[in-house]
Design a protein around this motif. Structure first.
Motif, PDB file in Angstrom:
ATOM      1  N   TYR A 106       1.344 -44.688 -13.962  1.00 22.88           N
ATOM      2  CA  TYR A 106       1.940 -44.634 -15.307  1.00 22.88           C
ATOM      3  C   TYR A 106       3.298 -43.938 -15.226  1.00 22.88           C
ATOM      4  N   THR A 143       5.888 -46.030 -13.065  1.00 19.35           N
ATOM      5  CA  THR A 143       6.395 -47.257 -13.689  1.00 19.35           C
ATOM      6  C   THR A 143       7.245 -46.948 -14.925  1.00 19.35           C
ATOM      7  N   SER A 144       7.196 -45.687 -15.391  1.00 21.35           N
ATOM      8  CA  SER A 144       8.084 -45.375 -16.519  1.00 21.35           C
ATOM      9  C   SER A 144       9.271 -44.518 -16.082  1.00 21.35           C
ATOM     10  N   THR A 162      -6.702 -53.995 -10.279  1.00 25.03           N
ATOM     11  CA  THR A 162      -6.025 -53.747 -11.554  1.00 25.03           C
ATOM     12  C   THR A 162      -7.021 -53.545 -12.692  1.00 25.03           C
ATOM     13  N   ASP A 171      -5.173 -48.873 -16.654  1.00 25.04           N
ATOM     14  CA  ASP A 171      -4.848 -48.991 -18.062  1.00 25.04           C
ATOM     15  C   ASP A 171      -4.005 -50.281 -18.227  1.00 25.04           C
ATOM     16  N   PRO A 172      -4.290 -51.097 -19.254  1.00 31.58           N
ATOM     17  CA  PRO A 172      -3.547 -52.352 -19.421  1.00 31.58           C
ATOM     18  C   PRO A 172      -2.030 -52.168 -19.455  1.00 31.58           C
ATOM     19  N   ARG A 173      -1.584 -51.022 -19.987  1.00 39.16           N
ATOM     20  CA  ARG A 173      -0.136 -50.783 -20.047  1.00 39.16           C
ATOM     21  C   ARG A 173       0.442 -50.656 -18.641  1.00 39.16           C
ATOM     22  N   VAL A 174      -0.346 -49.961 -17.769  1.00 39.39           N
ATOM     23  CA  VAL A 174       0.116 -49.792 -16.389  1.00 39.39           C
ATOM     24  C   VAL A 174       0.103 -51.149 -15.688  1.00 39.39           C
ATOM     25  N   THR A 175      -0.964 -51.918 -15.901  1.00 38.28           N
ATOM     26  CA  THR A 175      -1.067 -53.232 -15.251  1.00 38.28           C
ATOM     27  C   THR A 175       0.130 -54.104 -15.611  1.00 38.28           C
ATOM     28  N   SER A 176       0.478 -54.132 -16.926  1.00 40.58           N
ATOM     29  CA  SER A 176       1.547 -55.046 -17.323  1.00 40.58           C
ATOM     30  C   SER A 176       2.883 -54.605 -16.741  1.00 40.58           C
ATOM     31  N   ARG A 177       3.069 -53.298 -16.572  1.00 39.21           N
ATOM     32  CA  ARG A 177       4.343 -52.843 -16.005  1.00 39.21           C
ATOM     33  C   ARG A 177       4.388 -53.045 -14.503  1.00 39.21           C
ATOM     34  N   GLN A 199       4.432 -57.102 -12.639  1.00 36.74           N
ATOM     35  CA  GLN A 199       5.367 -58.058 -13.239  1.00 36.74           C
ATOM     36  C   GLN A 199       5.397 -59.316 -12.384  1.00 36.74           C
TER      37      GLN A 199
END
Length: 412
Positions: free
Chosen positions: A166, A169-170, A192, A196-202, A205
Motif C-alpha cells: 500500500y 504503490t502510493s 493477489t 486489499d482490492p485497492r492495492v491489487t488495482s494499483r 496495472q
DNA sequence: TGTCCACTGGAAGGGAGGGCTT
DNA sequence: AAGCCCTCCCTTCCAGTGGACA
C-alpha cells in the motif's frame, strides 16, 4: 605422499570451459522462448526513458520459468540505455524470501540510496514510518525514475501483509522530484487474493504470466548453456533430452535442468571420463534429491527437527498418511525422552505447514467425517536420510535419545 | 438434517531480544 | 536509565470446517 595433493586433480582434463554458465545467477545474452515476455517488459519500462512513470507490473510463473532472469536482463539493458541517454534510472532488486518484513524492505532500499554523511538506518529500532520518510527524501534527492523489483512478493505478503505494498504503490503521491514503479514477481498466481482490492488495482496495472517451459524449450536453454559452458562433444546423445524431460516433470523448472546437467558433468569429471552419458544424469538426479533436503534439515530449529524425526519414525514403522494428532503424540514423546518441553498442538500445526512449504513433508487437509478433520502427513525425505542426518551430526546423542535408544537424562 | 469429531487457522497478545532516542 | 519501536517465537482462545453417521 608424492608431490602436492592438488596436482592430480589440477592435471585432469576439465570438461567445463566456463562453469558460471550453469549458475542460477548467470545472465545469458539470449533468452530462448522468452521473447514475448521481454517485449512486454520493454514496452512498459521504456516510459522510464521518456521521463514518464512505467506501470506497476506483476509477473507470475512457476519457479525456474525465467521471471527473475528476464527482469534482470531487461533492467540491465534499461540501465545501460538510461546512462547513454542521460536519464536517471535506479533499480532495486529485493528478494522477499530473505527480506521479508516491511521495515527491512524499506530499510534496504533507503540504505542503497544512502550517501556519505547520511545517518545510517539501523536494521531495527526506528519506527517504520520514519524509514519510509527517509526513503522518500532520498529518492527525491536522487531524482529520476526508481524501479523496485520485489522478487517472491507472495512470501512478503503472506508474512507481513499488504501494508508495505500500500505504502510503496502510493509513493508517487509523496514524491516531488522523482517517480517510482513496482515490479512484483510471484510464484503464486492467486496471491493477489490476499491483497486489499485497492492495492491489487494499483499493483497489477499490467500482469505478465510466464508459462512453464516444456521439455523441448528446456532443451534449447540447455543447448545454449552447453555451447558457452562446456567443451565441444562432451555431451552424449540423449543426455540433454533426459535432463529436460526430468526437469519438465518438475513443473518445467529450467534451474533444475541446469543443476542436473552441471552435476552430471561433475560426475563424469570425478570418474575421469571424457563424455557425459545418461548414467551420470541418473546419479546427478539422486544427488540433487539428497542435497535439496539435507542442508535445509540442518538449519531447522530443534522442534522442527523433532517433528520431522517423529514423522520419519512413524513411517519407519510402516505408517503412511499420518494424522496431525498422531504426529503430535510421537513428537511430544520424543520431547519427553530428551527432557524438552513440547510446543502446543496449535504451534505444531503451523510448523507442519512451514515444513510443507519447505518441501520436507507433504501435508494435505482431509476430513474423515466423524473421525474429524486433520492433515495427512508424509515425509518428502529421500530414503538415505536417517535420524542422525535429521538432527545434524552435532546432535547425535539427542537423535539417539529421541529414538529411545539412549538415555540422555542419565547423562544430565 | 443435525450432530459430532479432530482438528484448522485467524486473532490477540505475552515476552525475550535487539536497537534507537531522550 | 527509561521509554519506545521492531521482530520473532510462542501461547491461548475460539469460531469454523468437511464429511461420516444417526
Amino acid at each position: 605422499m608424492d608431490g602436492n595433493i592438488f596436482e592430480k586433480i589440477l592435471g585432469q582434463d576439465c570438461l567445463f570451459v566456463d562453469r558460471r554458465a550453469f549458475d542460477h545467477a548467470f545472465e545469458p545474452t539470449r533468452l530462448p522462448h522468452r521473447g514475448h515476455e521481454v517485449e512486454s517488459l520493454v514496452r512498459n519500462l521504456v516510459d522510464a526513458l521518456n521521463g514518464h512513470i512505467p506501470s506497476n507490473m506483476l509477473l507470475y510463473g512457476v519457479p525456474g520459468s525465467g521471471k527473475t532472469v528476464v527482469t534482470r536482463f531487461v533492467l540491465g539493458q534499461l540501465l545501460d540505455k538510461g546512462e547513454e541517454m542521460g536519464q536517471s534510472v535506479e533499480t532495486y532488486e529485493i528478494n522477499c524470501r530473505n527480506v521479508d518484513t516491511k521495515y527491512r524492505v524499506v530499510q534496504t532500499i533507503a540504505s542503497k540510496l544512502g550517501r556519505r554523511g547520511d545517518t545510517p538506518i539501523p536494521f531495527t529500532g526506528w519506527p517504520t514510518d520514519r524509514v519510509l520518510e527517509e526513503l522518500i527524501s532520498r529518492m527525491d534527492r536522487a531524482g529520476g525514475v526508481h524501479i523496485i523489483v520485489l522478487d517472491e512478493i507472495d512470501n512478503l505478503v503472506s508474512r507481513a501483509g499488504d501494508g508495505l505494498l500500500y505504502n510503496l504503490t502510493s509513493l508517487n503521491t509523496s514524491l516531488r522530484n522523482s517517480r517510482c514503479c513496482i515490479i512484483g514477481i510471484s510464484n503464486d498466481l492467486n496471491f493477489t487474493q490476499q491483497l486489499d482490492p485497492r492495492v491489487t488495482s494499483r499493483l497489477s496495472q499490467e500482469d505478465l504470466v510466464f508459462h512453464p517451459y516444456g521439455a523441448p524449450e528446456i532443451q534449447d536453454i540447455l543447448s545454449e548453456r552447453v555451447n558457452t559452458g562446456l567443451r565441444e562433444d562432451v555431451i552424449e546423445e540423449g543426455v540433454l533430452e533426459l535432463c529436460s524431460a526430468l526437469a519438465a516433470q518438475e513443473h518445467g523448472d529450467a534451474r533444475r535442468a541446469l543443476d542436473l546437467l552441471r552435476i552430471s558433468v561433475q560426475k563424469a569429471e570425478q570418474r575421469s571420463q571424457k563424455t557425459v552419458d545418461r548414467r551420470h544424469v541418473r546419479l546427478a538426479q539422486s544427488q540433487l534429491e539428497y542435497d535439496q533436503v539435507t542442508p535445509v534439515l540442518k538449519t531447522l530449529p530443534l522442534h522442527q527437527k523433532l517433528l520431522v524425526l517423529a514423522i520419519k519414525l512413524n513411517e519407519d514403522n510402516g505408517m503412511r498418511n499420518i494424522s496431525t494428532g498422531e504426529t503430535y503424540r510421537t513428537y511430544s514423546d520424543a520431547c519427553m525422552k530428551i527432557s524438552v518441553e513440547a510446543l502446543t498442538p496449535r504451534r505444531i500445526s503451523s510448523l507442519l505447514n512451514e515444513l510443507d512449504t519447505l518441501g520436507i513433508i507433504m501435508a494435505r487437509n482431509v476430513s474423515k467425517g466423524r473421525g474429524g478433520r486433520s492433515k495427512q502427513v508424509n515425509s518428502a525425505i529421500p530414503k538415505g536420510v536417517d535420524a542422525i542426518s535429521i538432527m545434524g551430526e552435532s546432535e547425535p546423542l539427542i537423535a539417539e535419545a529421541a529414538l529411545g535408544r539412549y538415555n540422555l537424562q542419565s547423562q544430565l
